[in-house]
Design a protein around this motif. Structure first.
Motif, PDB file in Angstrom:
ATOM      1  N   GLU A 142     -33.197  -5.427 -23.913  1.00  0.00           N
ATOM      2  CA  GLU A 142     -31.776  -4.814 -23.848  1.00  0.00           C
ATOM      3  C   GLU A 142     -31.197  -5.747 -22.806  1.00  0.00           C
ATOM      4  O   GLU A 142     -31.942  -5.613 -21.664  1.00  0.00           O
ATOM      5  CB  GLU A 142     -32.085  -3.259 -23.668  1.00  0.00           C
ATOM      6  CG  GLU A 142     -30.821  -2.717 -23.459  1.00  0.00           C
ATOM      7  CD  GLU A 142     -30.768  -1.313 -23.172  1.00  0.00           C
ATOM      8  OE1 GLU A 142     -29.642  -0.635 -23.269  1.00  0.00           O
ATOM      9  OE2 GLU A 142     -31.840  -0.652 -22.983  1.00  0.00           O
ATOM     10  N   LEU A 189     -17.819  -9.930 -27.868  1.00  0.00           N
ATOM     11  CA  LEU A 189     -18.842  -9.252 -28.710  1.00  0.00           C
ATOM     12  C   LEU A 189     -19.068  -9.743 -30.189  1.00  0.00           C
ATOM     13  O   LEU A 189     -19.998 -10.125 -30.694  1.00  0.00           O
ATOM     14  CB  LEU A 189     -18.756  -7.785 -28.573  1.00  0.00           C
ATOM     15  CG  LEU A 189     -19.861  -7.023 -29.208  1.00  0.00           C
ATOM     16  CD1 LEU A 189     -21.308  -7.028 -28.659  1.00  0.00           C
ATOM     17  CD2 LEU A 189     -19.623  -5.340 -29.175  1.00  0.00           C
ATOM     18  N   SER A 232     -22.153 -11.825 -31.836  1.00  0.00           N
ATOM     19  CA  SER A 232     -22.618 -11.526 -32.931  1.00  0.00           C
ATOM     20  C   SER A 232     -22.734 -12.932 -33.764  1.00  0.00           C
ATOM     21  O   SER A 232     -23.750 -13.074 -34.754  1.00  0.00           O
ATOM     22  CB  SER A 232     -21.747 -10.238 -33.778  1.00  0.00           C
ATOM     23  OG  SER A 232     -22.096 -10.174 -35.053  1.00  0.00           O
ATOM     24  N   GLY A 248     -25.718  -4.610 -30.940  1.00  0.00           N
ATOM     25  CA  GLY A 248     -24.725  -4.775 -29.753  1.00  0.00           C
ATOM     26  C   GLY A 248     -23.296  -3.776 -29.885  1.00  0.00           C
ATOM     27  O   GLY A 248     -22.799  -3.712 -30.946  1.00  0.00           O
TER      28      GLY A 248
END
Length: 197
Positions: free
Chosen positions: A143, A153, A157, A192
């Motif tokens: 994590e 983000l 991804s 995420g």
């Protein structure tokens, strides 16, 4: 910027709702990992009757997620199935957020996916000692707490998906070349999402 709809992404609510049933999600995942299987073979893994499994496979086929693997059948008495696309499928919540029915379907499918993934990881944890040191040393759970914008983000991804595709292709090529020694199915879960401490 990411394209709004990528190949394999669901934009039709009726297709998404095919996965509201948790058994269908489980069957799809098993079939994806196995490559091909019959309803009877899948029924043994999910502790259900072959007739019920056949029904759900036909429903998945109606929505284009699985198809018959006719080249596997030897006697015609039992159908062999395979996933329609090795690329899998996905969806964007925003494509369904404009109706209560769409939002409910997204909630049910994402919770079902999460529950399935948690169950799979718990099974691994329960059986960890049976895998031996080589596999337990290689496996990971991580994590990271990051400070990102929504576009960063999304970019992360995309990079993770490209990385996973590269490793998937490497494994497929190795199997095709006969390199199967020590090779197992490996599940990688990465999430995420934003949070506020």
């Amino acid at each position: 910027m990411r394209p709004k709809h990528e190949p394999g992404h669901i934009t039709d609510l009726s297709r998404l709702k095919a996965f509201v049933n948790p058994l269908r999600m489980q069957l799809y995942r098993l079939l994806y990992a196995a490559g091909t299987a019959t309803a009877s073979q899948l029924a043994e893994h999910v502790d259900e009757t072959p007739s019920l499994v056949s029904y759900h496979l036909r429903k998945l086929a109606e929505h284009g997620f699985v198809t018959q693997a006719s080249d596997q059948s030897t006697d015609g008495r039992e159908r062999w199935w395979k996933v329609s696309s090795e690329e899998g499928w996905g969806f964007r919540e925003s494509d369904f957020a404009d109706t209560p029915e769409g939002a409910a379907a997204v909630g049910a499918v994402t919770r079902g996916m999460f529950d399935t993934r948690v169950a799979q990881y718990r099974t691994y944890l329960d059986q960890k000692s049976a895998w031996g040191q080589t596999w337990t040393d290689a496996s990971f759970s991580s994590e990271w707490l990051l400070d990102l914008t929504p576009s960063e983000l999304a970019e992360m991804s995309d990079e993770l998906q490209a990385l996973a595709r590269r490793w998937r292709e490497r494994g497929k090529a190795a199997r095709a070349a006969g390199d199967t020694e020590g090779r197992e199915h490996v599940s990688v879960h990465v999430y995420g999402f934003p949070f506020r401490p």
